[in-house]
Design a protein around this motif. Structure first.
Motif, PDB file in Angstrom:
ATOM      1  N   SER A  88       0.843  -1.202   0.000  1.00 45.59           N
ATOM      2  CA  SER A  88       0.000   0.000   0.000  1.00 45.59           C
ATOM      3  C   SER A  88       0.873   1.246   0.000  1.00 45.59           C
ATOM      4  N   GLU A  89       1.948   1.204   0.790  1.00 44.63           N
ATOM      5  CA  GLU A  89       2.844   2.374   0.868  1.00 44.63           C
ATOM      6  C   GLU A  89       3.376   2.741  -0.522  1.00 44.63           C
ATOM      7  N   MET A  90       3.747   1.723  -1.311  1.00 50.62           N
ATOM      8  CA  MET A  90       4.268   1.981  -2.661  1.00 50.62           C
ATOM      9  C   MET A  90       3.227   2.692  -3.515  1.00 50.62           C
ATOM     10  N   ILE A  91       1.999   2.199  -3.451  1.00 52.71           N
ATOM     11  CA  ILE A  91       0.935   2.781  -4.280  1.00 52.71           C
ATOM     12  C   ILE A  91       0.665   4.219  -3.818  1.00 52.71           C
ATOM     13  N   ILE A  92       0.629   4.401  -2.490  1.00 55.77           N
ATOM     14  CA  ILE A  92       0.360   5.738  -1.940  1.00 55.77           C
ATOM     15  C   ILE A  92       1.490   6.698  -2.317  1.00 55.77           C
ATOM     16  N   LEU A  93       2.733   6.226  -2.188  1.00 56.68           N
ATOM     17  CA  LEU A  93       3.898   7.052  -2.511  1.00 56.68           C
ATOM     18  C   LEU A  93       3.844   7.504  -3.971  1.00 56.68           C
ATOM     19  N   ALA A  94       3.612   6.560  -4.866  1.00 61.02           N
ATOM     20  CA  ALA A  94       3.542   6.901  -6.303  1.00 61.02           C
ATOM     21  C   ALA A  94       2.384   7.863  -6.547  1.00 61.02           C
ATOM     22  N   PHE A  95       1.241   7.561  -5.957  1.00 59.51           N
ATOM     23  CA  PHE A  95       0.055   8.402  -6.156  1.00 59.51           C
ATOM     24  C   PHE A  95       0.298   9.815  -5.616  1.00 59.51           C
ATOM     25  N   ASP A  96       0.890   9.907  -4.417  1.00 61.81           N
ATOM     26  CA  ASP A  96       1.139  11.221  -3.805  1.00 61.81           C
ATOM     27  C   ASP A  96       2.098  12.058  -4.655  1.00 61.81           C
ATOM     28  N   ILE A  97       3.109  11.403  -5.238  1.00 59.61           N
ATOM     29  CA  ILE A  97       4.056  12.154  -6.090  1.00 59.61           C
ATOM     30  C   ILE A  97       3.312  12.704  -7.305  1.00 59.61           C
ATOM     31  N   LEU A  98       2.490  11.871  -7.922  1.00 60.11           N
ATOM     32  CA  LEU A  98       1.766  12.330  -9.121  1.00 60.11           C
ATOM     33  C   LEU A  98       0.779  13.445  -8.755  1.00 60.11           C
ATOM     34  N   LYS A  99       0.154  13.325  -7.584  1.00 61.27           N
ATOM     35  CA  LYS A  99      -0.771  14.390  -7.142  1.00 61.27           C
ATOM     36  C   LYS A  99      -0.007  15.678  -6.854  1.00 61.27           C
ATOM     37  N   ALA A 100       1.197  15.523  -6.243  1.00 59.59           N
ATOM     38  CA  ALA A 100       1.997  16.719  -5.914  1.00 59.59           C
ATOM     39  C   ALA A 100       2.428  17.446  -7.191  1.00 59.59           C
ATOM     40  N   LEU A 101       2.416  16.738  -8.319  1.00 59.15           N
ATOM     41  CA  LEU A 101       2.762  17.381  -9.591  1.00 59.15           C
ATOM     42  C   LEU A 101       1.520  17.977 -10.244  1.00 59.15           C
ATOM     43  N   GLY A 102       0.422  17.956  -9.500  1.00 59.90           N
ATOM     44  CA  GLY A 102      -0.797  18.610  -9.966  1.00 59.90           C
ATOM     45  C   GLY A 102      -1.607  17.755 -10.923  1.00 59.90           C
ATOM     46  N   LEU A 103      -1.294  16.455 -11.024  1.00 59.85           N
ATOM     47  CA  LEU A 103      -2.029  15.625 -11.987  1.00 59.85           C
ATOM     48  C   LEU A 103      -3.378  15.190 -11.434  1.00 59.85           C
ATOM     49  N   ASN A 104      -4.389  15.308 -12.295  1.00 57.56           N
ATOM     50  CA  ASN A 104      -5.712  14.758 -11.945  1.00 57.56           C
ATOM     51  C   ASN A 104      -5.918  13.592 -12.893  1.00 57.56           C
ATOM     52  N   GLY A 105      -7.075  13.287 -13.277  1.00 58.00           N
ATOM     53  CA  GLY A 105      -7.310  12.269 -14.298  1.00 58.00           C
ATOM     54  C   GLY A 105      -6.494  10.994 -14.107  1.00 58.00           C
ATOM     55  N   LEU A 106      -6.232  10.601 -12.845  1.00 57.36           N
ATOM     56  CA  LEU A 106      -5.441   9.380 -12.606  1.00 57.36           C
ATOM     57  C   LEU A 106      -6.361   8.223 -12.222  1.00 57.36           C
ATOM     58  N   THR A 107      -6.052   7.052 -12.725  1.00 56.71           N
ATOM     59  CA  THR A 107      -6.772   5.854 -12.287  1.00 56.71           C
ATOM     60  C   THR A 107      -5.750   4.882 -11.707  1.00 56.71           C
ATOM     61  N   VAL A 108      -5.993   4.469 -10.474  1.00 49.61           N
ATOM     62  CA  VAL A 108      -5.102   3.485  -9.848  1.00 49.61           C
ATOM     63  C   VAL A 108      -5.746   2.113 -10.024  1.00 49.61           C
ATOM     64  N   LYS A 109      -5.040   1.222 -10.717  1.00 55.40           N
ATOM     65  CA  LYS A 109      -5.561  -0.128 -10.917  1.00 55.40           C
ATOM     66  C   LYS A 109      -4.753  -1.103 -10.086  1.00 55.40           C
ATOM     67  N   VAL A 110      -5.432  -1.957  -9.345  1.00 57.80           N
ATOM     68  CA  VAL A 110      -4.707  -2.958  -8.556  1.00 57.80           C
ATOM     69  C   VAL A 110      -5.208  -4.354  -8.887  1.00 57.80           C
ATOM     70  N   ASN A 111      -4.333  -5.321  -8.709  1.00 60.58           N
ATOM     71  CA  ASN A 111      -4.707  -6.712  -8.945  1.00 60.58           C
ATOM     72  C   ASN A 111      -3.808  -7.586  -8.083  1.00 60.58           C
ATOM     73  N   SER A 112      -4.136  -8.853  -7.996  1.00 58.24           N
ATOM     74  CA  SER A 112      -3.219  -9.774  -7.335  1.00 58.24           C
ATOM     75  C   SER A 112      -2.953 -10.942  -8.268  1.00 58.24           C
ATOM     76  N   LEU A 113      -1.693 -11.294  -8.419  1.00 65.11           N
ATOM     77  CA  LEU A 113      -1.318 -12.429  -9.277  1.00 65.11           C
ATOM     78  C   LEU A 113      -1.073 -13.688  -8.456  1.00 65.11           C
ATOM     79  N   GLY A 114      -1.278 -13.573  -7.132  1.00 69.80           N
ATOM     80  CA  GLY A 114      -1.145 -14.743  -6.271  1.00 69.80           C
ATOM     81  C   GLY A 114       0.277 -15.280  -6.191  1.00 69.80           C
ATOM     82  N   VAL A 115       0.360 -16.491  -5.646  1.00 68.66           N
ATOM     83  CA  VAL A 115       1.668 -17.146  -5.549  1.00 68.66           C
ATOM     84  C   VAL A 115       1.791 -18.106  -6.742  1.00 68.66           C
ATOM     85  N   PRO A 116       3.024 -18.542  -7.091  1.00 72.48           N
ATOM     86  CA  PRO A 116       3.188 -19.350  -8.305  1.00 72.48           C
ATOM     87  C   PRO A 116       2.269 -20.573  -8.357  1.00 72.48           C
TER      88      PRO A 116
END
Ligand code: HAM
Length: 422
Positions: free
Chosen positions: A140-168
């Protein structure tokens, strides 16, 4: 005429202020989340990437800049940083120094892709990797960090997509289900997807071909075949994202182009940059360090494309960056004062006052025009009667106020000039 290689770009002085601004925002955010910078070599042994990213991926099979050096060793210009960071983590036993290593980078990457807007052959990424913990809090921290940086650059129109690929194990079981679903539909798929059926079946979800998408619309989804542990991990990630007010959508068709992922994967998409819309991508890779020959250590990270982000900022008009300015321009009234101007200019420069003067034998009027063009905050006028009396004129360009100052009083001028913004 020799030109820059297709898909590479010069970053010229008038573009640099945007890059610097962006890099400052990145560094500040990385610091507040306590990530430490790492720099690794631009080239590595080819095996690092083929083993780390996966032989069947587009990156390894089609896009790497690989060459033999004079000693016959196969080297590759890094196409991404995660494998290099993993290699450095193992090589320098970083896990022995601290249990959790939180690292970030800003660096050029190289992929021989078909160039288009937002897709280059030398491009820049910033990214972060956390090695040593399997806590969903870090996903979650990674997603928040990336999102916060993009927001700090004034970007709107962002979609955060998440998924899980599970274990092998669960993924392999699911791949068989997908194989069965597709086995009687192979003739409906594009040639590329037919190839992927045998080499990298999950990537068929990524196809832009209409027919492929039609076939994949009803395909079974990995998320429905996940193991309990991966499901629980995914739930925890989503819960923390909600707490952090990061809007996200689960996209069960999100498969990433690199083979090392386990459990969480994510991308941040911009509506403002056309077809190359992924600004950022990442996920968890709990087995990579082991695959690279290290002691098992779970990891998670992301990387974002700086050129694409700048394109999005431009299209959304989100960055307002002050133009460059100069502290001081020295105008000399008389050519005989050239050496004195050089000397005076140097004294200010050595006191870290950003100073310029004329090298082109320009007239006084032309020097004044140059001072204006360079956006000088102050101008010194050297010459005339004042100079004969041991003085110079200091002019504040914002209010036009002029002062006569003794040539001995350079410290006074410096103190005035260092009060930026006044
Ligand atoms: P990736 O999705 O291959 O992931 O790249 C991340 C980002 O780099 C993309 O979302 C895009 O913005 C940018 N990018 C990729 N290729 C190009 C290109 N040819 N031209 C311009 N920009 C490009 C990785 O690289 C993983 N290492 C991310 C990661 C880190 N996963 C875990 N940790």
């Amino acid at each position: 005429m020799i030109k820059a290689i297709t898909g590479t770009k010069d970053i010229l002085p008038f573009d640099i202020s945007k890059w610097r601004y962006l890099e400052n925002v990145i560094r500040e955010k990385m610091q507040s989340f306590n990530y430490k910078e790492i720099r690794t070599p631009v080239f590595e042994e080819t095996a690092l990437f083929s083993r780390g990213i996966g032989e069947a991926t587009d990156i390894v099979s089609k896009e790497m800049y690989t060459f033999l050096d004079k000693g016959g060793t196969s080297l590759t210009l890094r196409p991404e940083m995660t494998a290099s960071v993993g290699r450095a983590f193992i090589e320098h036993s970083l896990s022995a120094k601290q249990n959790l290593n939180k690292l970030f980078y800003i660096a050029p990457m190289f992929r021989q892709e078909r160039p288009q807007a937002g897709r280059l052959r030398q491009f820049h990424q910033f990214g972060a990797e956390a090695l040593g913990s399997d806590s969903p809090a870090l996903d979650s921290e990674m997603i928040i960090l990336a999102f916060d940086i993009l927001k700090a650059l004034g970007l709107n129109g962002l979609t955060v997509k998440v998924n899980s690929l599970g274990v092998p194990q669960s993924r392999e079981a699911y791949k068989n289900v997908l194989k069965e679903y597709l086995s009687d539909k192979l003739n409906l798929l594009s040639e590329e997807s037919r190839k992927r059926f045998y080499t990298n079946i999950l990537r068929i979800f990524d196809s832009k071909e209409e027919n492929d998408q039609e076939v994949m619309k009803n395909a079974p989804l990995l998320i429905d075949y996940l193991d309990q542990e991966s499901l629980q991990h995914f739930e925890a990630v989503k819960k923390l994202l909600s707490c952090a007010s990061v809007p996200f959508e689960v996209d069960p068709r999100l498969v990433r182009g690199l083979d090392y992922y386990t459990k969480t994967t994510f991308e941040i998409i911009s509506g403002a940059v056309g077809s190359q819309s992924a600004l950022c991508g990442g996920g968890r890779y709990d087995l990579l360090i082991e695959q690279l020959g290290g002691k098992p250590a779970p990891g998670v990270g992301f990387a974002a494309g700086i050129e694409r982000i700048l394109l999005a900022c431009e299209n959304e008009n989100s960055l307002t960056i002050d133009g460059e300015s100069l502290d001081l321009y020295i105008i000399r009234l008389d050519k005989s004062l050239q050496d004195k101007t050089f000397d005076l200019g140097l004294s200010f420069r050595r006191k870290n006052i950003n100073t310029e003067f004329d090298y082109l034998d320009r007239s006084v009027k032309a020097q004044m025009r140059e001072a204006n063009r360079l956006n000088a905050r102050y101008v010194i006028i050297l010459g005339g009667e004042e100079y004969l009396n041991g003085q110079l004129i200091l002019k504040n360009m914002s209010d036009g106020v002029q002062e006569n100052i003794s040539l001995e009083q350079l410290d006074y001028i410096c103190s005035k000039l260092s009060k930026k913004g006044e």
